[in-house]
Write an enzyme that holds these catalytic residues in place. Structure first.
Site, PDB file in Angstrom:
ATOM      1  N   LYS A  45      13.547 -11.471   2.916  1.00  0.00           N
ATOM      2  CA  LYS A  45      12.273 -10.760   2.880  1.00  0.00           C
ATOM      3  C   LYS A  45      11.812 -10.547   4.330  1.00  0.00           C
ATOM      4  CE  LYS A  45       8.237  -9.309   1.614  1.00  0.00           C
ATOM      5  NZ  LYS A  45       8.109  -7.953   1.057  1.00  0.00           N
ATOM      6  N   GLY A  46      11.179  -9.427   4.617  1.00  0.00           N
ATOM      7  CA  GLY A  46      10.712  -9.131   5.971  1.00  0.00           C
ATOM      8  C   GLY A  46       9.825 -10.252   6.509  1.00  0.00           C
ATOM      9  N   LEU A  73       4.574  -6.499   3.405  1.00  0.00           N
ATOM     10  CA  LEU A  73       5.231  -7.575   4.158  1.00  0.00           C
ATOM     11  C   LEU A  73       4.671  -8.964   3.871  1.00  0.00           C
ATOM     12  CD1 LEU A  73       6.031  -6.207   7.764  1.00  0.00           C
ATOM     13  CD2 LEU A  73       7.611  -6.637   5.881  1.00  0.00           C
ATOM     14  N   CYS A 129       8.836  -0.393   8.358  1.00  0.00           N
ATOM     15  CA  CYS A 129       8.058  -0.675   7.144  1.00  0.00           C
ATOM     16  C   CYS A 129       6.884   0.288   7.044  1.00  0.00           C
ATOM     17  CB  CYS A 129       7.533  -2.103   7.128  1.00  0.00           C
ATOM     18  SG  CYS A 129       6.586  -2.420   5.622  1.00  0.00           S
ATOM     19  N   VAL A 190      18.958   3.487   4.699  1.00  0.00           N
ATOM     20  CA  VAL A 190      17.601   3.737   5.146  1.00  0.00           C
ATOM     21  C   VAL A 190      16.622   2.760   4.507  1.00  0.00           C
ATOM     22  CG1 VAL A 190      17.979   6.215   5.490  1.00  0.00           C
ATOM     23  CG2 VAL A 190      17.200   5.413   3.255  1.00  0.00           C
ATOM     24  N   GLY A 242      20.220   2.669  -0.009  1.00  0.00           N
ATOM     25  CA  GLY A 242      19.451   3.730  -0.647  1.00  0.00           C
ATOM     26  C   GLY A 242      19.928   4.002  -2.055  1.00  0.00           C
ATOM     27  N   GLY A 264      19.082  -2.847  -3.165  1.00  0.00           N
ATOM     28  CA  GLY A 264      17.656  -3.187  -3.177  1.00  0.00           C
ATOM     29  C   GLY A 264      17.077  -3.108  -4.566  1.00  0.00           C
TER      30      GLY A 264
END
Lengths: 306, 249
Positions: A45-46, A73, A129, A190, A242, A264
């Site tokens: 996770k970011g 985030l 983000c 992306v 993507g 994702g």
């Protein structure tokens, strides 16, 4: 014998399939459904220097062929990550990519200095983000700004540095070239596309931030084209991302030039979708007598620059 | 390892009120002593390919040895598709998920539901060993109360148009001082009102609803604010202590 191993910026992955940032937490939840050691890698996770609570209001909105998200985030911060999540990830026998976000160059640098001292394998620098005010995306739109961020981060970063590109960049090829020039060891693309939705009954945007990030199979053809164009323009490893939902999508990205791929939104429709993709790639390679991923990587338009 | 989506075969899928359906599913290939979940837990359900993209979180209504019952309202594309399925059709289910209601409860308990929030209440009232009064509010049509009334002491009904029971909101019928504990599921404004009425009088557990993507705690799409930080409805919830939830307008 087929070999699914890939080398990503000097790090060996068992296979090219990585769970994408923001869709997989730190692996704990999906680790209940399949052994995480099967994955090529997990992208966290970011992470930001300090804990973030994320955005208020609706965070998820389904659209045809995907979803818009505005999580913002939400994450425990670098220190908590290192203390509480990283030990779990280290036990999983898979490559760890730490996705790092920030709103200032100084914040990125402080986070990366902390991660330098850990066992993470790769830094994925999130300059893209769309869901946080000054949440990185400003850095991901203009190549000159990205150049500055990446070169300053590169100066301190002791891990392989992969820069995650935004499809909202003014010019994705120029962006890729700038990041490479600034010292990026690899690129992932992306991130989500800027999108929005309106509630016609309340006559208001669905999301508090109005703009949210679009992901899922609806973005795949555009993401694929971007990976294709970027891979022809720069010679550093690329992770294709993507709307990948099956091995065929994954192979397409590899044929377009990706060294590895990330899954994702697909995780949301089947918790062990990454396993299906890994098995599908293996079977495809066997059936087609492809000995290594390299054989098919970038085979599309190898000599043609569009 | 937990099982990813398992196949369920529809035993019945009947409309019981306008836009409200009762769905019974047999889970294929699983032993009869399988754990189907606790009251308040839910399943992610899908019965289609990629459109709609996401699965639908639906709470457990009741379980038997070989069947799970769901009660759902048509809200959008996903639930509309489910409503068109017939006996013998299949669905895919992931679950049980989340934390349900605490079952170690005693004393006088009030259960308050609003609309389709009645869904988890039959299983809850069957399993709870307590004195239960059941308060249920509806917009106009009343449904499912018959199935619950044998498991509770008293039933209080309200409808917004007054067609059955009290005219108005169910929260107007309810006297918090009579109870040791309150459990509620329904629209957020109703549950918020229940928490306000009960403040400093009696504890309330609420079953939250939120848009979900993954259903397993990874995406943080369903997160709500609580006094002890951000919490995931799908993982720490859907049942929360009412006083912990921070409601936003």
């Amino acid at each position: 014998m087929i070999n699914t191993k890939v080398n990503l910026c000097g790090v060996e992955l068992k296979n090219p399939v990585i769970a994408a940032s923001g869709t997989f937490g730190f692996g704990r939840e999906y680790g209940e459904y399949f052994p995480l050691s099967k994955l090529g890698g997990i992208c966290t996770k970011g992470l930001t220097l300090n804990k973030k609570d994320g955005n208020q209001g609706i965070r998820i909105y389904e659209v045809t062929g995907g979803l818009l998200n505005s999580i913002g985030l939400q994450n425990p911060g670098i220190d908590s990550f290192i203390e509480e999540e990283l030990p779990f990830m280290e036990k999983q026998d898979t490559v760890i990519l730490a996705n790092v976000g920030g709103s200032t160059i100084d914040e990125y640098i402080k986070s990366i200095e902390k991660l330098n001292e850990t066992n993470i394998d790769i830094i994925e620098l999130n300059i893209s983000c769309p869901n946080v005010k000054q949440g990185g995306m400003a850095f991901g739109i203009k190549s000159e700004i990205a150049y500055k961020v990446v070169s300053e981060v590169k100066d301190v970063c002791k891990k392989p540095l992969i820069v995650k590109l935004s499809p909202n960049a003014e010019n994705i090829v120029q962006m890729a070239e700038s990041c490479k020039k600034a010292g990026a060891d690899g690129l992932s693309l992306v991130n989500t596309f800027s999108g929005m939705a309106i509630d016609i009954n309340t006559r208001k945007p669905v999301f508090k931030n109005t703009i949210a990030g679009l992901s899922g199979p609806c973005i795949k053809p555009i993401a694929l084209r971007m990976v294709y164009e970027v891979s022809k323009a720069v010679d550093i490893p690329i992770i294709g991302i993507g709307g990948i939902l099956d091995y065929k999508d994954a192979i397409e990205f590899i044929m377009a030039g990706a060294h590895a791929i990330q899954v994702g939104s697909g995780n949301f429709i089947k918790p062990d979708i990454c396993l299906d993709i890994i098995h599908g790639i293996e079977k495809f390679m066997e059936d087609e007598e492809i000995k290594s991923i390299e054989e098919i990587r970038g085979i599309i338009g190898r000599d043609i620059i569009c | 390892m937990k099982q990813p989506y398992v196949k369920g075969i529809i035993h019945s899928n009947n409309q019981i009120s306008t836009n409200i359906y009762e769905l019974k599913i047999e889970i294929k290939g699983i032993a009869s002593n399988v754990y189907y979940g606790e009251p308040g837990q839910f399943y992610m359900i899908r019965g289609w390919g990629l459109d709609p993209f996401l699965s639908r979180p639906i709470s457990i209504c009741d379980v038997s040895s070989d069947m799970i019952t769901f009660l759902y309202e048509i809200r959008g594309k996903g639930t509309y598709i489910i409503s068109k399925l017939k006996k013998g059709d299949t669905l895919e289910l992931l679950g049980p998920l989340g934390n349900g209601f605490n079952m170690n409860l005693e004393g006088n308990i009030a259960i308050i539901s609003g609309g389709i929030g009645i869904a988890p209440m039959i299983y809850l009232t069957k399993k709870l060993d307590a004195n239960i009064d059941f308060y249920c509010g509806f917009r106009n049509e009343v449904y499912y109360v018959e199935k619950i009334k044998n498991h509770v002491n008293n039933v209080f009904i309200s409808t917004e148009d007054g067609s059955i029971g009290h005219k108005g909101f169910v929260t107007e019928l309810f006297i918090p001082e009579r109870y040791d504990l309150v459990l509620t599921c329904g629209p957020i404004p109703m549950m918020r009102r229940v928490v306000e009425i009960c403040k400093e009088k009696v504890s309330v557990y609420i079953s939250m609803e939120s848009r979900m993507a993954c259903g397993v705690g990874a995406c943080l799409g369903c997160t709500i604010e609580t006094i002890s930080g951000m919490k995931r409805v799908c993982k720490e919830g859907p049942v929360f202590l009412g006083e912990e939830v921070v409601f936003h307008d």
